[in-house]
Design an enzyme around this catalytic site. Structure first.
Site, PDB file in Angstrom:
ATOM      1  CD  GLU A  63     -44.039 -24.730  68.471  1.00  0.00           C
ATOM      2  OE1 GLU A  63     -44.888 -23.980  69.208  1.00  0.00           O
ATOM      3  OE2 GLU A  63     -44.475 -25.196  67.430  1.00  0.00           O
ATOM      4  CB  CYS A  88     -43.726 -19.182  74.723  1.00  0.00           C
ATOM      5  SG  CYS A  88     -43.960 -20.855  74.705  1.00  0.00           S
TER       6      CYS A  88
HETATM    7  O1  TXE Z   1     -33.538 -16.559  71.918  1.00  0.00           O
HETATM    8  P1  TXE Z   1     -33.016 -16.892  70.665  1.00  0.00           P
HETATM    9  P2  TXE Z   1     -32.670 -16.098  73.285  1.00  0.00           P
HETATM   10  C1  TXE Z   1     -37.714 -15.091  73.855  1.00  0.00           C
HETATM   11  C2  TXE Z   1     -37.689 -14.217  75.101  1.00  0.00           C
HETATM   12  C3  TXE Z   1     -36.020 -13.725  75.298  1.00  0.00           C
HETATM   13  C4  TXE Z   1     -35.671 -13.908  73.642  1.00  0.00           C
HETATM   14  C5  TXE Z   1     -34.334 -14.191  73.632  1.00  0.00           C
HETATM   15  O2  TXE Z   1     -38.435 -13.005  74.659  1.00  0.00           O
HETATM   16  O3  TXE Z   1     -35.846 -12.599  75.577  1.00  0.00           O
HETATM   17  O4  TXE Z   1     -36.402 -15.003  72.947  1.00  0.00           O
HETATM   18  O5  TXE Z   1     -34.116 -15.322  74.161  1.00  0.00           O
HETATM   19  C6  TXE Z   1     -29.990 -20.218  68.889  1.00  0.00           C
HETATM   20  N1  TXE Z   1     -29.656 -19.551  63.843  1.00  0.00           N
HETATM   21  N2  TXE Z   1     -37.586 -16.477  74.142  1.00  0.00           N
HETATM   22  O6  TXE Z   1     -31.506 -15.161  73.124  1.00  0.00           O
HETATM   23  O7  TXE Z   1     -31.816 -15.825  70.277  1.00  0.00           O
HETATM   24  C7  TXE Z   1     -29.477 -19.824  70.269  1.00  0.00           C
HETATM   25  O8  TXE Z   1     -28.168 -20.284  70.496  1.00  0.00           O
HETATM   26  C8  TXE Z   1     -29.768 -20.718  64.487  1.00  0.00           C
HETATM   27  C9  TXE Z   1     -38.962 -17.335  73.770  1.00  0.00           C
HETATM   28  O9  TXE Z   1     -32.597 -17.352  74.085  1.00  0.00           O
HETATM   29  O10 TXE Z   1     -34.061 -16.974  69.743  1.00  0.00           O
HETATM   30  C10 TXE Z   1     -30.348 -20.598  71.041  1.00  0.00           C
HETATM   31  O11 TXE Z   1     -30.070 -22.134  71.080  1.00  0.00           O
HETATM   32  N3  TXE Z   1     -30.098 -20.749  65.854  1.00  0.00           N
HETATM   33  C11 TXE Z   1     -38.609 -18.530  73.834  1.00  0.00           C
HETATM   34  C12 TXE Z   1     -31.749 -20.466  70.275  1.00  0.00           C
HETATM   35  O12 TXE Z   1     -31.572 -20.345  69.000  1.00  0.00           O
HETATM   36  C13 TXE Z   1     -29.583 -19.632  66.490  1.00  0.00           C
HETATM   37  C14 TXE Z   1     -37.986 -19.268  74.645  1.00  0.00           C
HETATM   38  C15 TXE Z   1     -32.902 -19.451  70.958  1.00  0.00           C
HETATM   39  O13 TXE Z   1     -32.180 -18.431  70.849  1.00  0.00           O
HETATM   40  C16 TXE Z   1     -29.358 -18.467  65.918  1.00  0.00           C
HETATM   41  C17 TXE Z   1     -36.606 -18.560  74.721  1.00  0.00           C
HETATM   42  C18 TXE Z   1     -29.168 -18.259  64.524  1.00  0.00           C
HETATM   43  N4  TXE Z   1     -28.862 -17.415  63.758  1.00  0.00           N
HETATM   44  C19 TXE Z   1     -36.660 -17.193  74.534  1.00  0.00           C
HETATM   45  N5  TXE Z   1     -29.155 -17.401  66.731  1.00  0.00           N
HETATM   46  C20 TXE Z   1     -39.924 -19.340  73.660  1.00  0.00           C
HETATM   47  N6  TXE Z   1     -40.641 -19.415  72.196  1.00  0.00           N
HETATM   48  O14 TXE Z   1     -40.505 -19.966  74.475  1.00  0.00           O
HETATM   49  C21 TXE Z   1     -29.252 -17.974  67.829  1.00  0.00           C
HETATM   50  N7  TXE Z   1     -29.919 -19.249  67.574  1.00  0.00           N
END
Ligand code: TXE
Length: 519
Positions: free
Chosen positions: A249, A283
């Site tokens: 998602e 989102c």
């Molecule tokens: O997201 P990440 P972040 C978007 C929003 C934001 C950007 C970054 O634009 O600026 O994402 O946010 C875990 N393998 N959204 O840094 O990095 C991490 O620890 C597995 C949209 O929060 O995608 C966290 O638990 N997992 C979104 C989760 O992934 C990993 C909602 C999300 O982190 C990982 C939030 C890896 N290699 C932010 N690296 C929506 N779809 O609604 C990190 N994580």
């Protein structure tokens, strides 16, 4: 706020120190768990899953009620915890995180037995047989959560996985781990009242990206991920290497199309809420409005007027409508998009510079499609109005995006709205409504293009959390000692098949039969 940056060494050292985004108050700490911790959690979950997966779906549904009761009875405390840690208004925490979660549970408690019941397949070529699909739990699901809906997304995903007979390990966002730990405490309490529930069916591993990455390779049977596109891609690669499925998602830069005959007042209210709820950190937020030129000024003015009525402040105050931004880097992302829009000639109608963690609702008009504000997800309270000459142009612009999570149509004629909706490249398009279809547990939540893979919620979303296995038996002609196409082969049988193919499908029998039954 995460106080410590990822450190050197094995990357799993130090801890998460969480402060309230609004008040700065220290809320608590959580460990950064290692790859070994994650593997141990998966092993415990696997053990607990055996008895859970052996229960009938009906028994699982009746057992899970104990958790729903706990969540609903503690709704206020949970809402305040979400609000404190995430910065969203307490009313949003209650109505966006807790309430839809309770409804999701109630929805699947009564429907999961039917959704997961064996389904028979009507056969064609081999109509002497009987085929059916039956759903078997996958095993242990890894759930990697975001910070914007820190309760409803990871805990909601976990509960769906449990209905399907799986056990789960949740890696909450490092920005909001405390609410997941609170959910776990409630789960453990529910287990004390309901012997069929086991504490190890929901486990939490806290940490940053490395802990999430470790979960993907810890031997889980599927990953459910919510977060950014780049991280989603990494998760997909990790899952591909192990040949396990993943549900992703990811983000959206969601368009709204407004036709000239729309109900201006409802449209303005919907856009206001759809763009600024949770400070735009959704989102599904409305980001870019393509409005027919004849009403563009009136609509923009009305939304700008409504913004002036919103109260931004302490998220724990039930009067507050806009809280604090959750994630510090998000403010800089929003500011960069704002600067680009101003540099391109966009007109700032309200809002602008953030005041600390508080980002005011910010509206631009005179925006041209193609500018960054119409292309990149800012995940902040930024809204762009783009006047268009006609609906066809609006549809073209709306679809001109690498994302396709949500889209919105506001039209006086709902039927015309639905026709427009059908042409939009989005997982869900809502007509004369905004954002909240995630709350309708029976409907799929899914992204097209770069917005995701697979779906959550809905009957299909629940089945996807199982292995759907196929069983085929014989139903009639049981006296035949072999099928016609088994050994031995011979010119006579070959000739019979040639005649059968030509007569049946070469324009003869099958077409006549189809005409007869009117197909
Ligand atoms: O997201 P990440 P972040 C978007 C929003 C934001 C950007 C970054 O634009 O600026 O994402 O946010 C875990 N393998 N959204 O840094 O990095 C991490 O620890 C597995 C949209 O929060 O995608 C966290 O638990 N997992 C979104 C989760 O992934 C990993 C909602 C999300 O982190 C990982 C939030 C890896 N290699 C932010 N690296 C929506 N779809 O609604 C990190 N994580």
């Amino acid at each position: 706020m995460v106080a410590l940056a990822q450190t050197s060494g094995d990357g799993f050292v130090d801890k998460l120190v969480i402060h309230s985004p609004s008040s700065g108050e220290l809320l608590g700490e959580a460990p950064v768990q290692s790859a070994d911790d994650v593997k141990a959690a998966v092993a415990r979950a696997r053990k607990a899953q055996v008895a859970w997966g052996a229960l009938s779906v009906k028994e699982r549904c009746s057992a899970l009620r104990a958790f729903r009761h706990k969540v609903a009875q503690n709704a206020e405390e949970l809402a305040r915890a979400v609000s404190s840690e995430n910065g969203k208004p307490v009313q949003e925490a209650l109505t966006h995180d807790i309430l839809p979660f309770c409804d999701l549970m109630a929805y699947f408690e009564t429907r999961a037995p039917r959704i997961l019941a064996p389904q028979s397949i009507s056969l064609h070529l081999m109509m002497q047989r009987r085929s059916y699909l039956h759903c078997v739990p996958r095993g242990v699901l890894g759930i990697i959560g975001p910070w914007n809906f820190p309760f409803s997304i990871p805990v909601g995903d976990a509960i769906m996985a449990l209905f399907a007979g799986n056990a789960t390990v949740i890696k909450p966002s490092e920005v909001t781990p405390l609410i997941a730990l609170k959910a776990k405490a409630l789960w453990d309490e529910a287990c004390k009242n309901e012997p069929r529930l086991h504490p190890d069916l929901i486990q939490i591993v806290t940490g940053r990206g490395l802990t999430g990455a470790a979960l993907c390779t810890a031997g889980v049977d599927q990953v459910m991920f919510t977060g950014s596109v780049p991280t989603g891609r990494k998760v997909a690669v990790a899952c591909a290497e192990q040949l396990i499925p993943c549900v992703l998602e990811l983000g959206g830069i969601n368009p709204a199309i407004v036709t000239a005959d729309t109900d201006l007042e409802r449209t303005a209210h919907a856009i206001l809420w759809g763009a600024f709820a949770n400070s735009g950190q959704v989102c599904a937020s409305i980001s870019r409005v393509y409005v027919e030129r004849s009403i563009a000024e009136a609509l923009t003015n009305r939304v700008v007027d409504l913004v002036a009525t919103l109260q931004q402040g302490d998220p724990l105050d039930p009067d507050t409508e806009l809280g604090a931004m959750t994630f510090m880097p998000q403010i800089a992302i929003g500011q960069a998009v704002m600067a680009d829009t101003l540099a391109q000639g966009g007109r700032l109608r309200c809002g602008g510079e953030p005041n600390g963690r508080y980002f005011p609702p910010t509206i631009f008009d005179n925006v041209q499609h193609g500018w960054q504000i119409t292309q990149d997800e800012s995940f902040s309270p930024l809204l762009a109005f783009i006047a268009v000459d006609d609906v066809e142009t609006a549809i073209r612009f709306a679809n001109d995006s690498d994302k396709g999570l949500m889209a919105y149509v506001f039209a006086g004629d709902e039927e015309q709205g639905a026709r427009i909706a059908e042409r939009l490249e989005a997982g869900t398009t809502m007509v004369n409504n905004a954002v909240d279809s995630h709350g309708a547990a029976g409907t799929p939540w899914q992204g097209m293009k770069q917005s995701g893979l697979g779906q959550v919620h809905s009957a299909q979303g629940l089945r996807d959390l199982c292995q759907v296995r196929h069983v085929q038996t014989r139903s009639w002609l049981p006296w035949m000692s072999k099928e016609l196409w088994w050994y031995p082969y011979s010119p006579r049988i070959y000739g019979a098949f040639v005649t059968a193919v030509k007569t049946l499908w070469g324009g003869g029998v099958v077409d006549r039969a189809a005409r007869l039954i009117g197909k």
